[in-house]
Design an enzyme around this catalytic site. Structure first.
Site, PDB file in Angstrom:
ATOM      1  N   ASP A   1      -3.250   5.425  -2.856  1.00 32.35           N
ATOM      2  CA  ASP A   1      -3.952   5.017  -1.577  1.00 32.35           C
ATOM      3  C   ASP A   1      -4.042   6.850  -2.141  1.00 32.35           C
ATOM      4  OD1 ASP A   1      -5.225   5.489   0.774  1.00 32.35           O
ATOM      5  OD2 ASP A   1      -4.087   7.054   1.625  1.00 32.35           O
TER       6      ASP A   1
ATOM      7  N   ASP B   1       0.875  -1.292   0.334  1.00 35.74           N
ATOM      8  CA  ASP B   1       0.208   0.094   0.038  1.00 35.74           C
ATOM      9  C   ASP B   1       0.869   1.077   0.134  1.00 35.74           C
ATOM     10  OD1 ASP B   1      -2.249   1.759   0.344  1.00 35.74           O
ATOM     11  OD2 ASP B   1      -3.008  -0.383   1.449  1.00 35.74           O
TER      12      ASP B   1
ATOM     13  N   GLU C   1      -6.649   3.781  -5.602  1.00 35.98           N
ATOM     14  CA  GLU C   1      -7.842   3.708  -5.088  1.00 35.98           C
ATOM     15  C   GLU C   1      -8.524   5.645  -5.964  1.00 35.98           C
ATOM     16  OE1 GLU C   1      -9.520   4.647  -0.726  1.00 35.98           O
ATOM     17  OE2 GLU C   1      -7.679   5.329  -1.155  1.00 35.98           O
TER      18      GLU C   1
ATOM     19  N   HIS D   1     -10.842  -2.646   3.795  1.00 29.84           N
ATOM     20  CA  HIS D   1     -10.809  -2.136   5.434  1.00 29.84           C
ATOM     21  C   HIS D   1     -11.263  -0.753   5.829  1.00 29.84           C
ATOM     22  CE1 HIS D   1      -7.817  -0.530   2.932  1.00 29.84           C
ATOM     23  NE2 HIS D   1      -8.011   0.869   4.398  1.00 29.84           N
ATOM     24  N   ASP D   2     -12.346  -0.373   4.280  1.00 28.47           N
ATOM     25  CA  ASP D   2     -12.879   1.417   5.109  1.00 28.47           C
ATOM     26  C   ASP D   2     -14.236   0.847   4.328  1.00 28.47           C
ATOM     27  OD1 ASP D   2     -10.367   2.237   5.031  1.00 28.47           O
ATOM     28  OD2 ASP D   2     -10.817   2.896   3.139  1.00 28.47           O
TER      29      ASP D   2
HETATM   30  C1  GLC Z   1      -7.901   5.447   1.637  1.00 35.02           C
HETATM   31  C2  GLC Z   1      -7.487   4.450   3.072  1.00 35.02           C
HETATM   32  C3  GLC Z   1      -7.743   4.342   4.108  1.00 35.02           C
HETATM   33  C4  GLC Z   1      -7.330   5.839   5.077  1.00 35.02           C
HETATM   34  C5  GLC Z   1      -7.123   7.049   4.159  1.00 35.02           C
HETATM   35  C6  GLC Z   1      -6.452   7.789   4.208  1.00 35.02           C
HETATM   36  O1  GLC Z   1      -8.631   5.789   1.798  1.00 35.02           O
HETATM   37  O2  GLC Z   1      -7.821   2.920   2.461  1.00 35.02           O
HETATM   38  O3  GLC Z   1      -7.824   3.449   4.764  1.00 35.02           O
HETATM   39  O4  GLC Z   1      -7.996   6.468   6.031  1.00 35.02           O
HETATM   40  O5  GLC Z   1      -7.292   6.801   3.120  1.00 35.02           O
HETATM   41  O6  GLC Z   1      -4.888   7.348   4.361  1.00 35.02           O
END
Ligand code: GLC
Length: 538
Positions: free
Chosen positions: A194, A98, A249, A318-319
Protein backbone atom coordinates in the site's frame (compact mmCIF):
# COMPACT_ATOMS: atom_id res chain seq x y z
CA UNK A 1 11.27 -12.47 -20.54
CA UNK A 2 11.54 -15.05 -17.80
CA UNK A 3 8.45 -17.24 -17.50
CA UNK A 4 6.92 -17.36 -14.02
CA UNK A 5 3.69 -18.42 -12.34
CA UNK A 6 2.50 -14.93 -11.48
CA UNK A 7 2.87 -13.75 -15.07
CA UNK A 8 0.50 -16.47 -16.19
CA UNK A 9 -2.00 -15.87 -13.40
CA UNK A 10 -5.18 -13.85 -13.14
CA UNK A 11 -5.63 -12.01 -9.84
CA UNK A 12 -8.96 -11.39 -8.13
CA UNK A 13 -9.17 -8.58 -5.57
CA UNK A 14 -11.45 -9.20 -2.60
CA UNK A 15 -12.74 -6.29 -0.55
CA UNK A 16 -13.37 -8.67 2.32
CA UNK A 17 -15.66 -6.35 4.22
CA UNK A 18 -18.16 -6.42 1.34
CA UNK A 19 -17.65 -9.90 -0.08
CA UNK A 20 -19.58 -12.42 2.03
CA UNK A 21 -20.66 -12.33 5.67
CA UNK A 22 -21.11 -15.67 7.43
CA UNK A 23 -21.44 -14.46 11.04
CA UNK A 24 -24.50 -12.25 10.54
CA UNK A 25 -22.90 -9.02 11.78
CA UNK A 26 -23.25 -7.35 8.36
CA UNK A 27 -19.50 -7.31 7.69
CA UNK A 28 -17.82 -9.70 5.27
CA UNK A 29 -15.42 -12.19 6.84
CA UNK A 30 -12.71 -14.76 6.15
CA UNK A 31 -15.10 -17.69 6.38
CA UNK A 32 -17.11 -15.90 3.72
CA UNK A 33 -14.08 -15.95 1.45
CA UNK A 34 -13.61 -19.65 2.14
CA UNK A 35 -17.27 -20.29 1.36
CA UNK A 36 -16.95 -18.62 -2.03
CA UNK A 37 -13.74 -20.33 -3.16
CA UNK A 38 -15.63 -22.69 -5.45
CA UNK A 39 -17.14 -19.69 -7.19
CA UNK A 40 -13.70 -18.11 -7.62
CA UNK A 41 -12.29 -21.36 -8.89
CA UNK A 42 -15.09 -21.69 -11.43
CA UNK A 43 -14.35 -18.15 -12.60
CA UNK A 44 -10.82 -19.35 -13.31
CA UNK A 45 -8.75 -16.93 -11.21
CA UNK A 46 -5.47 -18.11 -9.67
CA UNK A 47 -4.40 -15.53 -7.10
CA UNK A 48 -6.61 -13.85 -4.52
CA UNK A 49 -5.62 -10.44 -3.14
CA UNK A 50 -7.27 -9.77 0.17
CA UNK A 51 -7.72 -6.17 1.29
CA UNK A 52 -6.52 -5.64 4.89
CA UNK A 53 -7.88 -8.15 7.39
CA UNK A 54 -5.55 -7.19 10.26
CA UNK A 55 -6.76 -5.96 13.63
CA UNK A 56 -8.00 -2.43 13.09
CA UNK A 57 -10.37 0.19 14.47
CA UNK A 58 -11.49 0.58 10.83
CA UNK A 59 -11.33 4.31 10.44
CA UNK A 60 -10.19 3.61 6.87
CA UNK A 61 -11.60 0.06 6.59
CA UNK A 62 -8.47 -1.75 7.67
CA UNK A 63 -5.90 0.58 6.14
CA UNK A 64 -5.29 1.60 9.76
CA UNK A 65 -3.68 -1.44 11.34
CA UNK A 66 -3.49 -1.76 15.13
CA UNK A 67 -1.84 -5.20 15.14
CA UNK A 68 -0.14 -6.66 12.07
CA UNK A 69 -0.19 -10.18 13.46
CA UNK A 70 -3.85 -10.42 14.50
CA UNK A 71 -7.08 -10.74 12.53
CA UNK A 72 -9.72 -8.00 12.75
CA UNK A 73 -12.41 -9.30 15.15
CA UNK A 74 -15.23 -8.69 12.63
CA UNK A 75 -13.49 -10.86 10.04
CA UNK A 76 -12.76 -13.89 12.20
CA UNK A 77 -9.82 -15.51 13.90
CA UNK A 78 -6.31 -16.63 13.00
CA UNK A 79 -7.71 -20.13 12.78
CA UNK A 80 -10.21 -18.96 10.17
CA UNK A 81 -7.30 -17.41 8.31
CA UNK A 82 -5.24 -20.61 8.42
CA UNK A 83 -8.23 -22.61 7.29
CA UNK A 84 -8.92 -20.19 4.41
CA UNK A 85 -5.27 -20.30 3.32
CA UNK A 86 -5.24 -24.11 3.38
CA UNK A 87 -8.45 -24.21 1.33
CA UNK A 88 -7.02 -21.74 -1.18
CA UNK A 89 -3.83 -23.79 -1.55
CA UNK A 90 -5.69 -27.07 -1.82
CA UNK A 91 -7.40 -25.68 -4.91
CA UNK A 92 -4.06 -24.74 -6.45
CA UNK A 93 -4.75 -21.07 -5.90
CA UNK A 94 -2.56 -18.51 -4.12
CA UNK A 95 -3.09 -15.69 -1.66
CA UNK A 96 -1.58 -12.23 -1.49
CA UNK A 97 -2.10 -9.83 1.39
CA UNK A 98 -2.33 -6.06 1.50
CA UNK A 99 0.69 -4.64 3.34
CA UNK A 100 0.21 -1.24 4.92
CA UNK A 101 3.74 -0.07 5.71
CA UNK A 102 3.54 3.71 5.55
CA UNK A 103 1.38 4.18 8.63
CA UNK A 104 -0.30 2.40 11.53
CA UNK A 105 -3.48 3.13 13.39
CA UNK A 106 -3.21 5.59 16.28
CA UNK A 107 -4.48 2.61 18.32
CA UNK A 108 -1.37 0.55 17.58
CA UNK A 109 0.57 -0.19 20.81
CA UNK A 110 3.68 1.32 19.16
CA UNK A 111 1.92 4.65 18.89
CA UNK A 112 0.54 4.41 22.42
CA UNK A 113 4.13 4.07 23.58
CA UNK A 114 5.42 6.71 21.23
CA UNK A 115 3.01 9.34 22.45
CA UNK A 116 3.39 8.46 26.14
CA UNK A 117 6.46 10.71 26.59
CA UNK A 118 9.17 12.46 24.64
CA UNK A 119 11.83 10.09 25.93
CA UNK A 120 9.94 6.86 25.32
CA UNK A 121 12.18 4.46 23.31
CA UNK A 122 9.50 4.39 20.59
CA UNK A 123 9.12 8.17 20.40
CA UNK A 124 11.14 8.21 17.21
CA UNK A 125 9.09 5.41 15.58
CA UNK A 126 6.70 8.10 14.36
CA UNK A 127 7.35 11.64 13.15
CA UNK A 128 7.08 14.32 15.85
CA UNK A 129 7.86 18.03 15.51
CA UNK A 130 7.55 21.17 17.63
CA UNK A 131 6.53 23.10 14.56
CA UNK A 132 4.47 21.39 11.82
CA UNK A 133 4.99 21.98 8.10
CA UNK A 134 2.15 23.66 6.24
CA UNK A 135 1.02 20.45 4.46
CA UNK A 136 -2.52 19.39 3.74
CA UNK A 137 -3.39 15.74 4.33
CA UNK A 138 -4.35 13.58 1.32
CA UNK A 139 -7.83 13.16 2.83
CA UNK A 140 -8.25 16.89 3.60
CA UNK A 141 -7.41 19.04 6.61
CA UNK A 142 -3.95 19.48 8.13
CA UNK A 143 -1.35 16.68 7.87
CA UNK A 144 -0.20 17.27 11.45
CA UNK A 145 -2.13 16.86 14.70
CA UNK A 146 -1.15 18.42 18.01
CA UNK A 147 -0.74 16.18 21.03
CA UNK A 148 -1.30 18.30 24.17
CA UNK A 149 0.31 15.77 26.47
CA UNK A 150 3.80 16.12 25.02
CA UNK A 151 3.31 19.45 23.27
CA UNK A 152 4.34 18.26 19.83
CA UNK A 153 2.69 17.52 16.49
CA UNK A 154 2.68 14.13 14.73
CA UNK A 155 2.53 13.59 10.98
CA UNK A 156 -0.26 11.74 9.16
CA UNK A 157 -0.51 11.88 5.38
CA UNK A 158 -4.02 10.37 5.52
CA UNK A 159 -6.45 10.75 8.47
CA UNK A 160 -5.21 11.75 11.92
CA UNK A 161 -5.85 8.14 12.99
CA UNK A 162 -3.34 6.83 10.41
CA UNK A 163 0.00 7.87 11.84
CA UNK A 164 3.04 7.85 9.56
CA UNK A 165 5.82 5.52 10.66
CA UNK A 166 9.33 6.94 10.69
CA UNK A 167 11.09 4.87 8.05
CA UNK A 168 14.36 6.70 8.84
CA UNK A 169 14.50 4.67 12.06
CA UNK A 170 16.18 1.27 11.43
CA UNK A 171 14.30 -0.38 14.31
CA UNK A 172 10.98 0.42 12.62
CA UNK A 173 12.16 -1.09 9.37
CA UNK A 174 13.47 -4.24 11.11
CA UNK A 175 10.19 -4.72 12.94
CA UNK A 176 8.21 -4.44 9.68
CA UNK A 177 10.56 -6.84 7.86
CA UNK A 178 10.15 -9.41 10.64
CA UNK A 179 6.39 -9.11 10.36
CA UNK A 180 6.49 -9.61 6.58
CA UNK A 181 8.68 -12.70 6.95
CA UNK A 182 6.31 -14.02 9.60
CA UNK A 183 3.43 -13.92 7.08
CA UNK A 184 5.54 -15.46 4.33
CA UNK A 185 6.58 -18.28 6.65
CA UNK A 186 2.91 -18.80 7.39
CA UNK A 187 2.48 -19.55 3.71
CA UNK A 188 1.18 -16.42 1.97
CA UNK A 189 2.32 -16.06 -1.62
CA UNK A 190 2.90 -12.35 -1.94
CA UNK A 191 1.75 -8.83 -1.23
CA UNK A 192 0.09 -5.77 -2.64
CA UNK A 193 2.07 -3.04 -0.94
CA UNK A 194 0.00 0.00 0.00
CA UNK A 195 0.92 3.65 -0.63
CA UNK A 196 4.51 2.69 -1.28
CA UNK A 197 5.74 5.98 -2.68
CA UNK A 198 5.23 7.91 0.55
CA UNK A 199 7.83 6.14 2.70
CA UNK A 200 10.33 8.99 2.36
CA UNK A 201 9.38 12.58 3.18
CA UNK A 202 10.96 15.96 2.60
CA UNK A 203 9.80 17.65 5.79
CA UNK A 204 9.91 21.27 4.64
CA UNK A 205 7.18 23.81 3.96
CA UNK A 206 5.47 24.18 0.62
CA UNK A 207 5.47 27.61 -1.02
CA UNK A 208 2.24 29.31 0.03
CA UNK A 209 1.72 32.49 -2.00
CA UNK A 210 -2.05 32.48 -1.38
CA UNK A 211 -1.59 32.21 2.38
CA UNK A 212 -3.72 29.04 2.70
CA UNK A 213 -4.08 27.26 6.01
CA UNK A 214 -2.64 24.06 4.53
CA UNK A 215 -1.11 23.41 1.14
CA UNK A 216 -1.30 20.19 -0.91
CA UNK A 217 2.25 18.84 -0.64
CA UNK A 218 2.30 15.87 -2.99
CA UNK A 219 5.89 16.39 -4.12
CA UNK A 220 7.23 16.63 -0.56
CA UNK A 221 5.64 13.32 0.36
CA UNK A 222 5.81 11.26 -2.84
CA UNK A 223 8.83 9.62 -4.51
CA UNK A 224 11.21 11.83 -2.57
CA UNK A 225 14.91 11.36 -3.35
CA UNK A 226 16.24 8.41 -1.35
CA UNK A 227 13.04 6.36 -1.43
CA UNK A 228 14.68 3.71 -3.63
CA UNK A 229 17.19 2.92 -0.85
CA UNK A 230 14.31 2.08 1.49
CA UNK A 231 12.58 0.00 -1.15
CA UNK A 232 15.75 -1.86 -2.08
CA UNK A 233 16.39 -2.78 1.54
CA UNK A 234 12.76 -3.85 1.95
CA UNK A 235 13.07 -6.11 -1.10
CA UNK A 236 16.43 -7.58 -0.10
CA UNK A 237 15.49 -8.24 3.50
CA UNK A 238 12.14 -9.86 2.71
CA UNK A 239 10.62 -10.60 -0.71
CA UNK A 240 13.88 -11.42 -2.50
CA UNK A 241 14.51 -14.34 -0.20
CA UNK A 242 11.33 -16.14 -1.23
CA UNK A 243 9.30 -17.04 -4.31
CA UNK A 244 6.57 -14.47 -3.68
CA UNK A 245 4.92 -11.92 -5.94
CA UNK A 246 4.78 -8.21 -5.11
CA UNK A 247 2.82 -5.35 -6.55
CA UNK A 248 3.36 -1.86 -5.22
CA UNK A 249 0.73 0.85 -5.23
CA UNK A 250 2.75 3.63 -6.79
CA UNK A 251 0.23 6.09 -8.14
CA UNK A 252 2.28 8.83 -9.64
CA UNK A 253 5.00 6.84 -11.41
CA UNK A 254 5.14 7.37 -15.14
CA UNK A 255 6.11 4.81 -17.79
CA UNK A 256 9.57 6.32 -18.44
CA UNK A 257 10.47 5.80 -14.77
CA UNK A 258 9.45 2.18 -14.49
CA UNK A 259 12.92 0.60 -14.61
CA UNK A 260 14.00 1.36 -11.04
CA UNK A 261 10.59 0.26 -9.76
CA UNK A 262 9.88 -2.95 -11.66
CA UNK A 263 12.55 -3.92 -14.20
CA UNK A 264 13.77 -7.48 -13.86
CA UNK A 265 17.34 -6.30 -13.02
CA UNK A 266 16.85 -3.44 -10.62
CA UNK A 267 13.12 -3.29 -9.80
CA UNK A 268 12.00 -3.31 -6.19
CA UNK A 269 8.64 -4.94 -6.97
CA UNK A 270 7.41 -7.38 -9.60
CA UNK A 271 4.70 -4.96 -10.68
CA UNK A 272 3.26 -1.61 -9.70
CA UNK A 273 -0.18 -0.09 -10.03
CA UNK A 274 -0.03 3.19 -11.85
CA UNK A 275 -3.12 5.37 -11.90
CA UNK A 276 -2.10 7.33 -14.96
CA UNK A 277 -4.85 6.13 -17.30
CA UNK A 278 -7.54 6.49 -14.63
CA UNK A 279 -6.44 9.99 -13.68
CA UNK A 280 -6.57 11.12 -17.27
CA UNK A 281 -10.02 9.88 -18.22
CA UNK A 282 -12.06 13.05 -18.10
CA UNK A 283 -15.74 12.32 -17.60
CA UNK A 284 -16.71 15.72 -18.95
CA UNK A 285 -15.18 14.99 -22.35
CA UNK A 286 -16.37 12.66 -25.10
CA UNK A 287 -15.29 9.06 -25.66
CA UNK A 288 -13.09 9.88 -28.68
CA UNK A 289 -10.94 12.18 -26.62
CA UNK A 290 -10.72 9.80 -23.68
CA UNK A 291 -10.00 6.68 -25.70
CA UNK A 292 -7.21 8.48 -27.55
CA UNK A 293 -5.75 9.59 -24.23
CA UNK A 294 -5.74 6.18 -22.60
CA UNK A 295 -4.41 4.59 -25.78
CA UNK A 296 -1.44 6.91 -25.59
CA UNK A 297 -0.86 6.19 -21.91
CA UNK A 298 -1.33 2.43 -21.94
CA UNK A 299 0.68 2.07 -25.12
CA UNK A 300 3.54 3.95 -23.47
CA UNK A 301 3.44 1.49 -20.56
CA UNK A 302 3.34 -1.48 -22.90
CA UNK A 303 6.27 -0.23 -24.95
CA UNK A 304 8.36 0.86 -21.97
CA UNK A 305 7.95 -2.51 -20.28
CA UNK A 306 8.71 -4.51 -23.42
CA UNK A 307 11.47 -6.99 -22.66
CA UNK A 308 12.39 -5.47 -19.30
CA UNK A 309 9.39 -5.41 -16.99
CA UNK A 310 5.89 -6.71 -16.36
CA UNK A 311 2.69 -4.64 -16.22
CA UNK A 312 -0.22 -4.87 -13.84
CA UNK A 313 -3.48 -4.59 -15.78
CA UNK A 314 -6.58 -3.32 -14.04
CA UNK A 315 -9.80 -1.42 -14.58
CA UNK A 316 -11.16 -1.21 -11.05
CA UNK A 317 -10.23 -1.40 -7.40
CA UNK A 318 -11.67 -0.38 -4.03
CA UNK A 319 -10.58 3.26 -4.49
CA UNK A 320 -12.19 3.95 -7.87
CA UNK A 321 -15.77 4.21 -9.09
CA UNK A 322 -17.10 1.35 -11.23
CA UNK A 323 -15.82 1.56 -14.82
CA UNK A 324 -19.04 0.42 -16.47
CA UNK A 325 -20.57 3.59 -15.00
CA UNK A 326 -17.69 5.93 -15.84
CA UNK A 327 -15.78 4.74 -18.90
CA UNK A 328 -18.73 2.67 -20.15
CA UNK A 329 -22.47 3.25 -20.38
CA UNK A 330 -24.39 1.48 -17.62
CA UNK A 331 -27.77 2.68 -18.89
CA UNK A 332 -27.90 1.87 -22.55
CA UNK A 333 -25.02 -0.52 -23.13
CA UNK A 334 -24.39 -2.07 -19.74
CA UNK A 335 -23.45 -5.57 -20.95
CA UNK A 336 -21.71 -4.41 -24.10
CA UNK A 337 -19.62 -1.71 -22.48
CA UNK A 338 -18.60 -3.87 -19.50
CA UNK A 339 -17.38 -6.60 -21.87
CA UNK A 340 -15.71 -4.23 -24.35
CA UNK A 341 -13.74 -2.56 -21.56
CA UNK A 342 -12.82 -5.97 -20.20
CA UNK A 343 -11.58 -7.10 -23.58
CA UNK A 344 -9.56 -3.91 -23.99
CA UNK A 345 -7.41 -4.30 -20.87
CA UNK A 346 -7.34 -8.04 -20.34
CA UNK A 347 -5.12 -9.17 -23.21
CA UNK A 348 -2.27 -6.69 -22.94
CA UNK A 349 1.16 -7.69 -21.65
CA UNK A 350 0.90 -8.02 -17.88
CA UNK A 351 -1.04 -9.74 -15.14
CA UNK A 352 -4.76 -8.89 -15.16
CA UNK A 353 -6.50 -7.98 -11.92
CA UNK A 354 -10.28 -8.26 -11.53
CA UNK A 355 -11.94 -6.36 -8.70
CA UNK A 356 -14.87 -8.12 -7.01
CA UNK A 357 -18.13 -7.43 -8.80
CA UNK A 358 -16.38 -6.19 -11.93
CA UNK A 359 -16.92 -9.65 -13.43
CA UNK A 360 -20.69 -9.16 -13.21
CA UNK A 361 -20.64 -5.51 -14.24
CA UNK A 362 -21.54 -3.97 -10.88
CA UNK A 363 -22.36 -0.28 -11.19
CA UNK A 364 -21.92 2.93 -9.21
CA UNK A 365 -24.37 3.36 -6.36
CA UNK A 366 -26.89 6.20 -6.44
CA UNK A 367 -26.87 7.24 -2.74
CA UNK A 368 -28.60 10.62 -2.48
CA UNK A 369 -28.02 11.14 1.20
CA UNK A 370 -24.52 11.90 2.54
CA UNK A 371 -25.44 9.82 5.62
CA UNK A 372 -25.44 6.68 3.49
CA UNK A 373 -21.77 7.07 2.64
CA UNK A 374 -19.26 5.26 4.85
CA UNK A 375 -15.91 6.15 3.30
CA UNK A 376 -13.77 8.44 5.44
CA UNK A 377 -12.31 10.15 2.38
CA UNK A 378 -15.82 10.99 1.12
CA UNK A 379 -16.98 12.15 4.54
CA UNK A 380 -13.90 14.34 5.08
CA UNK A 381 -14.22 15.78 1.59
CA UNK A 382 -17.83 16.75 2.32
CA UNK A 383 -17.01 18.21 5.74
CA UNK A 384 -14.01 20.31 4.66
CA UNK A 385 -15.66 21.58 1.48
CA UNK A 386 -18.83 22.52 3.34
CA UNK A 387 -16.65 24.46 5.79
CA UNK A 388 -15.24 26.31 2.80
CA UNK A 389 -18.78 27.19 1.70
CA UNK A 390 -19.22 24.81 -1.27
CA UNK A 391 -22.98 24.13 -1.73
CA UNK A 392 -24.38 20.76 -0.66
CA UNK A 393 -25.85 19.95 -4.10
CA UNK A 394 -22.57 20.57 -5.86
CA UNK A 395 -20.74 18.29 -3.43
CA UNK A 396 -23.31 15.50 -3.73
CA UNK A 397 -23.01 15.56 -7.48
CA UNK A 398 -19.23 15.15 -7.25
CA UNK A 399 -19.47 12.48 -4.56
CA UNK A 400 -21.89 10.38 -6.58
CA UNK A 401 -19.37 10.32 -9.40
CA UNK A 402 -16.14 9.72 -7.53
CA UNK A 403 -16.80 8.31 -4.06
CA UNK A 404 -14.87 5.16 -3.23
CA UNK A 405 -18.10 3.72 -1.82
CA UNK A 406 -19.24 3.22 -5.42
CA UNK A 407 -17.00 0.16 -5.47
CA UNK A 408 -17.59 -0.90 -1.89
CA UNK A 409 -21.25 -1.90 -1.80
CA UNK A 410 -21.76 -5.60 -1.03
CA UNK A 411 -21.15 -8.27 -3.62
CA UNK A 412 -24.39 -9.24 -5.36
CA UNK A 413 -24.72 -13.02 -5.16
CA UNK A 414 -28.44 -13.48 -5.91
CA UNK A 415 -31.75 -11.61 -5.90
CA UNK A 416 -32.82 -12.70 -2.39
CA UNK A 417 -32.39 -10.87 0.94
CA UNK A 418 -29.40 -8.52 0.87
CA UNK A 419 -28.25 -10.18 -2.33
CA UNK A 420 -27.02 -13.12 -0.27
CA UNK A 421 -24.28 -10.99 1.25
CA UNK A 422 -25.54 -11.14 4.85
CA UNK A 423 -28.51 -12.23 6.93
CA UNK A 424 -27.81 -9.27 9.22
CA UNK A 425 -27.81 -5.53 8.61
CA UNK A 426 -25.15 -4.72 6.01
CA UNK A 427 -22.49 -2.18 7.10
CA UNK A 428 -23.23 -0.20 3.93
CA UNK A 429 -26.41 -0.27 1.83
CA UNK A 430 -26.60 -2.53 -1.17
CA UNK A 431 -26.97 -1.27 -4.68
CA UNK A 432 -30.70 -1.85 -5.28
CA UNK A 433 -30.03 -3.26 -8.73
CA UNK A 434 -29.09 -6.63 -7.19
CA UNK A 435 -32.63 -7.76 -8.02
CA UNK A 436 -31.46 -8.27 -11.61
CA UNK A 437 -27.68 -7.77 -11.49
CA UNK A 438 -26.22 -10.73 -9.61
CA UNK A 439 -23.96 -13.78 -9.87
CA UNK A 440 -26.75 -16.33 -9.88
CA UNK A 441 -28.55 -14.78 -12.86
CA UNK A 442 -25.32 -14.51 -14.83
CA UNK A 443 -24.08 -18.01 -14.07
CA UNK A 444 -26.83 -19.56 -16.16
CA UNK A 445 -26.59 -17.05 -19.01
CA UNK A 446 -24.01 -17.83 -21.64
CA UNK A 447 -24.08 -14.23 -22.89
CA UNK A 448 -23.59 -12.64 -19.47
CA UNK A 449 -20.67 -10.48 -18.42
CA UNK A 450 -19.63 -13.26 -16.05
CA UNK A 451 -19.57 -15.80 -18.87
CA UNK A 452 -17.50 -13.39 -20.93
CA UNK A 453 -14.92 -13.08 -18.15
CA UNK A 454 -14.71 -16.86 -17.91
CA UNK A 455 -14.11 -17.09 -21.66
CA UNK A 456 -11.45 -14.38 -21.51
CA UNK A 457 -9.59 -16.23 -18.77
CA UNK A 458 -9.68 -19.52 -20.67
CA UNK A 459 -8.50 -17.79 -23.84
CA UNK A 460 -5.64 -15.94 -22.15
CA UNK A 461 -4.38 -19.17 -20.64
CA UNK A 462 -4.65 -21.18 -23.81
CA UNK A 463 -2.39 -18.94 -25.93
CA UNK A 464 1.20 -18.27 -24.99
CA UNK A 465 1.10 -15.31 -27.33
CA UNK A 466 -1.36 -13.57 -25.01
CA UNK A 467 1.03 -14.08 -22.11
CA UNK A 468 4.50 -13.51 -23.50
CA UNK A 469 3.93 -11.81 -26.84
CA UNK A 470 4.95 -8.25 -27.70
CA UNK A 471 2.21 -5.61 -27.88
CA UNK A 472 1.76 -3.11 -30.69
CA UNK A 473 -1.05 -0.63 -31.20
CA UNK A 474 -2.95 -1.34 -34.43
CA UNK A 475 -3.96 1.47 -36.74
CA UNK A 476 -7.65 2.29 -36.89
CA UNK A 477 -9.64 5.07 -38.51
CA UNK A 478 -11.89 5.53 -35.52
CA UNK A 479 -10.45 7.38 -32.54
CA UNK A 480 -12.72 5.47 -30.15
CA UNK A 481 -11.50 2.04 -31.21
CA UNK A 482 -8.73 0.57 -29.11
CA UNK A 483 -6.95 -2.11 -31.15
CA UNK A 484 -3.65 -3.89 -30.56
CA UNK A 485 -1.72 -6.87 -31.79
CA UNK A 486 0.11 -9.37 -29.61
CA UNK A 487 2.87 -11.24 -31.39
CA UNK A 488 4.89 -14.26 -30.27
CA UNK A 489 6.98 -16.58 -32.40
CA UNK A 490 4.67 -17.24 -35.37
CA UNK A 491 1.41 -16.24 -33.77
CA UNK A 492 -0.34 -12.89 -33.99
CA UNK A 493 -3.53 -12.01 -32.15
CA UNK A 494 -5.58 -8.88 -32.75
CA UNK A 495 -7.74 -7.39 -29.98
CA UNK A 496 -10.29 -4.76 -31.04
CA UNK A 497 -12.56 -2.87 -28.64
CA UNK A 498 -14.89 -0.13 -29.73
CA UNK A 499 -15.39 2.05 -26.67
CA UNK A 500 -18.31 4.26 -27.68
CA UNK A 501 -22.05 4.07 -28.21
CA UNK A 502 -22.04 5.05 -31.88
CA UNK A 503 -21.36 2.75 -34.81
CA UNK A 504 -18.05 3.02 -36.60
CA UNK A 505 -16.52 1.86 -39.86
CA UNK A 506 -14.02 -0.89 -39.36
CA UNK A 507 -12.96 -3.95 -41.23
CA UNK A 508 -10.47 -6.68 -40.66
CA UNK A 509 -7.62 -5.94 -43.04
CA UNK A 510 -6.15 -9.44 -42.99
CA UNK A 511 -7.53 -12.93 -42.78
CA UNK A 512 -8.31 -14.00 -39.26
CA UNK A 513 -10.15 -16.52 -37.18
CA UNK A 514 -12.52 -15.13 -34.57
CA UNK A 515 -11.57 -16.30 -31.06
CA UNK A 516 -13.90 -14.20 -28.92
CA UNK A 517 -16.65 -11.60 -29.38
CA UNK A 518 -19.22 -9.82 -27.23
CA UNK A 519 -21.86 -9.73 -30.01
CA UNK A 520 -23.33 -12.75 -31.78
CA UNK A 521 -24.31 -10.96 -34.94
CA UNK A 522 -21.90 -8.89 -36.93
CA UNK A 523 -22.26 -6.08 -39.43
CA UNK A 524 -20.28 -5.66 -42.63
CA UNK A 525 -17.41 -3.21 -42.24
CA UNK A 526 -18.80 -1.85 -39.04
CA UNK A 527 -18.37 -2.11 -35.29
CA UNK A 528 -21.55 -1.76 -33.27
CA UNK A 529 -21.76 0.17 -29.98
CA UNK A 530 -19.15 -1.20 -27.59
CA UNK A 531 -18.39 -4.15 -29.79
CA UNK A 532 -15.24 -6.15 -29.06
CA UNK A 533 -13.55 -8.96 -30.96
CA UNK A 534 -10.39 -11.01 -30.71
CA UNK A 535 -8.88 -12.61 -33.84
CA UNK A 536 -6.11 -15.04 -34.49
CA UNK A 537 -4.44 -13.56 -37.58
CA UNK A 538 -3.27 -15.88 -40.33
C1 GLC B 1 -4.22 3.19 -0.46
C2 GLC B 1 -5.45 2.32 -0.33
C3 GLC B 1 -6.58 3.16 0.19
C4 GLC B 1 -6.20 3.72 1.54
C5 GLC B 1 -4.86 4.46 1.48
C6 GLC B 1 -4.31 4.69 2.85
O1 GLC B 1 -4.37 4.17 -1.42
O2 GLC B 1 -5.73 1.69 -1.54
O3 GLC B 1 -7.79 2.47 0.26
O4 GLC B 1 -7.18 4.61 1.98
O5 GLC B 1 -3.88 3.73 0.78
O6 GLC B 1 -3.80 3.51 3.42
Amino acid sequence: MKKTWWKEAVVYQIYTRSFKDTSGDGIGDLNGVTEKLNYLQSLGVDILWLCPMYKSPNVDNGYDVSDYREIMAEMGTMQDFDNMLAEIHSRGMKLILDLVLNHTSDQHPWFHESKSSKDNPKRDWYIWRDKPTNWESIFGGPAWTFDPKTNQYYLHLYTKNQVDLNWENPEVRRELYDMIIWWIEKGVDGFRVDAINHLKKDLTDMPNPEGKNYVPAWRKMTNVEGIQDFLKELRDETFAKYDVVTVGEANSIRAHELAEWISEDEGKFNMIFSLEAHENWNQDLDADHNVMTIKKILDRWQRSAQGIAWNSLYLENHDRPRTVSTWGDDRNYWRESATALACMYFFMQGTPFIYQGQEIGMTNVPFDDIKKYRDIETKNFYRYKRMQGVPHEELMEAIKKVSRDNARTPMQWHDGTNAGFTVGKPWIDLNPNYNWLNVEAQTVDDRSILSFYKKMIVLRKSRECLLYGSTKLAETDCPDVYAYIREYENTRILVVSHLDSDGCHWSLREKGQLLLANYTEFMEQKLQPYEARVYLLE
